[in-house]
Design a protein around this motif. Sequence first.
Motif, PDB file in Angstrom:
ATOM      1  N   THR A 288       0.841  -1.205   0.000  1.00  0.00           N
ATOM      2  CA  THR A 288       0.000   0.000   0.000  1.00  0.00           C
ATOM      3  C   THR A 288       0.871   1.249   0.000  1.00  0.00           C
ATOM      4  OG1 THR A 288      -1.684  -1.214   1.217  1.00  0.00           O
ATOM      5  CG2 THR A 288      -1.873   1.170   1.211  1.00  0.00           C
ATOM      6  N   LYS A 289       1.930   1.259   0.812  1.00  0.00           N
ATOM      7  CA  LYS A 289       2.825   2.415   0.849  1.00  0.00           C
ATOM      8  C   LYS A 289       3.511   2.608  -0.500  1.00  0.00           C
ATOM      9  CE  LYS A 289       3.820   2.405   5.772  1.00  0.00           C
ATOM     10  NZ  LYS A 289       4.842   2.300   6.801  1.00  0.00           N
ATOM     11  N   ILE A 290       3.933   1.515  -1.121  1.00  0.00           N
ATOM     12  CA  ILE A 290       4.576   1.627  -2.441  1.00  0.00           C
ATOM     13  C   ILE A 290       3.594   2.158  -3.469  1.00  0.00           C
ATOM     14  CG2 ILE A 290       5.589   0.285  -4.333  1.00  0.00           C
ATOM     15  CD1 ILE A 290       6.917  -1.472  -2.220  1.00  0.00           C
ATOM     16  N   GLU A 291       2.358   1.676  -3.448  1.00  0.00           N
ATOM     17  CA  GLU A 291       1.339   2.179  -4.383  1.00  0.00           C
ATOM     18  C   GLU A 291       1.083   3.662  -4.152  1.00  0.00           C
ATOM     19  OE1 GLU A 291      -2.258  -0.131  -4.215  1.00  0.00           O
ATOM     20  OE2 GLU A 291      -1.216  -1.966  -4.815  1.00  0.00           O
ATOM     21  N   ASN A 292       0.995   4.048  -2.867  1.00  0.00           N
ATOM     22  CA  ASN A 292       0.775   5.463  -2.560  1.00  0.00           C
ATOM     23  C   ASN A 292       1.936   6.310  -3.063  1.00  0.00           C
ATOM     24  OD1 ASN A 292      -1.685   4.983  -1.386  1.00  0.00           O
ATOM     25  ND2 ASN A 292      -0.876   4.912   0.709  1.00  0.00           N
ATOM     26  N   ALA A 293       3.162   5.812  -2.877  1.00  0.00           N
ATOM     27  CA  ALA A 293       4.330   6.558  -3.353  1.00  0.00           C
ATOM     28  C   ALA A 293       4.319   6.650  -4.867  1.00  0.00           C
ATOM     29  CB  ALA A 293       5.617   5.892  -2.866  1.00  0.00           C
ATOM     30  N   GLN A 294       3.949   5.582  -5.535  1.00  0.00           N
ATOM     31  CA  GLN A 294       3.873   5.608  -7.000  1.00  0.00           C
ATOM     32  C   GLN A 294       2.794   6.586  -7.467  1.00  0.00           C
ATOM     33  OE1 GLN A 294       3.227   1.505  -8.008  1.00  0.00           O
ATOM     34  NE2 GLN A 294       5.432   1.065  -8.192  1.00  0.00           N
ATOM     35  N   LEU A 295       1.642   6.588  -6.776  1.00  0.00           N
ATOM     36  CA  LEU A 295       0.565   7.509  -7.162  1.00  0.00           C
ATOM     37  C   LEU A 295       0.988   8.960  -6.929  1.00  0.00           C
ATOM     38  CD1 LEU A 295      -2.635   5.666  -5.873  1.00  0.00           C
ATOM     39  CD2 LEU A 295      -1.952   6.050  -8.253  1.00  0.00           C
ATOM     40  N   ARG A 296       1.685   9.254  -5.809  1.00  0.00           N
ATOM     41  CA  ARG A 296       2.162  10.610  -5.572  1.00  0.00           C
ATOM     42  C   ARG A 296       3.149  11.025  -6.646  1.00  0.00           C
ATOM     43  NH1 ARG A 296       4.043   9.605   0.038  1.00  0.00           N
ATOM     44  NH2 ARG A 296       2.150   8.753   0.857  1.00  0.00           N
ATOM     45  N   GLY A 297       4.026  10.089  -7.008  1.00  0.00           N
ATOM     46  CA  GLY A 297       4.985  10.396  -8.076  1.00  0.00           C
ATOM     47  C   GLY A 297       4.268  10.645  -9.392  1.00  0.00           C
ATOM     48  N   LEU A 298       3.234   9.859  -9.674  1.00  0.00           N
ATOM     49  CA  LEU A 298       2.467  10.038 -10.903  1.00  0.00           C
ATOM     50  C   LEU A 298       1.736  11.372 -10.889  1.00  0.00           C
ATOM     51  CD1 LEU A 298       1.527   8.674 -13.562  1.00  0.00           C
ATOM     52  CD2 LEU A 298      -0.404   7.772 -12.264  1.00  0.00           C
TER      53      LEU A 298
ATOM     54  N   ALA B 168       2.595  13.991  -9.155  1.00  0.00           N
ATOM     55  CA  ALA B 168       3.577  15.045  -9.195  1.00  0.00           C
ATOM     56  C   ALA B 168       4.049  15.257 -10.633  1.00  0.00           C
ATOM     57  CB  ALA B 168       4.758  14.695  -8.287  1.00  0.00           C
ATOM     58  N   ARG B 169       4.194  14.255 -11.428  1.00  0.00           N
ATOM     59  CA  ARG B 169       4.592  14.373 -12.833  1.00  0.00           C
ATOM     60  C   ARG B 169       3.493  15.032 -13.648  1.00  0.00           C
ATOM     61  NH1 ARG B 169       6.594   8.492 -13.959  1.00  0.00           N
ATOM     62  NH2 ARG B 169       8.108   8.366 -12.288  1.00  0.00           N
ATOM     63  N   GLN B 170       2.263  14.625 -13.336  1.00  0.00           N
ATOM     64  CA  GLN B 170       1.158  15.224 -14.089  1.00  0.00           C
ATOM     65  C   GLN B 170       1.004  16.710 -13.732  1.00  0.00           C
ATOM     66  OE1 GLN B 170      -2.350  12.925 -13.294  1.00  0.00           O
ATOM     67  NE2 GLN B 170      -1.792  11.319 -14.747  1.00  0.00           N
ATOM     68  N   GLY B 171       1.224  17.044 -12.469  1.00  0.00           N
ATOM     69  CA  GLY B 171       1.138  18.451 -12.035  1.00  0.00           C
ATOM     70  C   GLY B 171       2.285  19.253 -12.625  1.00  0.00           C
ATOM     71  N   ALA B 172       3.448  18.692 -12.766  1.00  0.00           N
ATOM     72  CA  ALA B 172       4.611  19.394 -13.310  1.00  0.00           C
ATOM     73  C   ALA B 172       4.486  19.523 -14.825  1.00  0.00           C
ATOM     74  CB  ALA B 172       5.895  18.646 -12.941  1.00  0.00           C
ATOM     75  N   ALA B 173       3.817  18.543 -15.424  1.00  0.00           N
ATOM     76  CA  ALA B 173       3.653  18.568 -16.883  1.00  0.00           C
ATOM     77  C   ALA B 173       2.593  19.588 -17.280  1.00  0.00           C
ATOM     78  CB  ALA B 173       3.258  17.184 -17.387  1.00  0.00           C
ATOM     79  N   GLU B 174       1.732  19.952 -16.481  1.00  0.00           N
ATOM     80  CA  GLU B 174       0.680  20.902 -16.826  1.00  0.00           C
ATOM     81  C   GLU B 174       1.142  22.255 -16.674  1.00  0.00           C
ATOM     82  OE1 GLU B 174      -2.777  20.225 -14.442  1.00  0.00           O
ATOM     83  OE2 GLU B 174      -3.031  18.286 -15.258  1.00  0.00           O
TER      84      GLU B 174
END
Length: 119
Positions: free
Chosen positions: A101-111, A113-119
Amino acid sequence: MTVQLELWHLITLLLMFLGFCFAAGKLLVSQFERQIDVRFDAQAVRLAEIEKANKDDSSHWQRVERELMGLKAELPISYVRRDDYIRGQSVLEAKLDGLATKIENAQLRGLFARQGAAE
């Protein structure tokens, strides 16, 4: 030809016959005693062998009992009950689920964060 026996001749013959019977009886009794002694000696030898075998068996049984007691002492150390194993596995699986669950949460935050930086 006439045979005359006087009383003392009859008594002598009777005493000789009784002496012969007594000697024959004594001989028979001594032979019986000898046979019985031989049998008793054989029984004593057999009894001694049986006692020796019993002592050997007793020592073997004592060795088996000591080994069994050693096994009883080792058993709790090396044996895990099914309930304990299931409980341990449940704890490990719960920790792995929490880590996943922690790894999934970290992956989702990273995803995100990339989408927020790409916009």
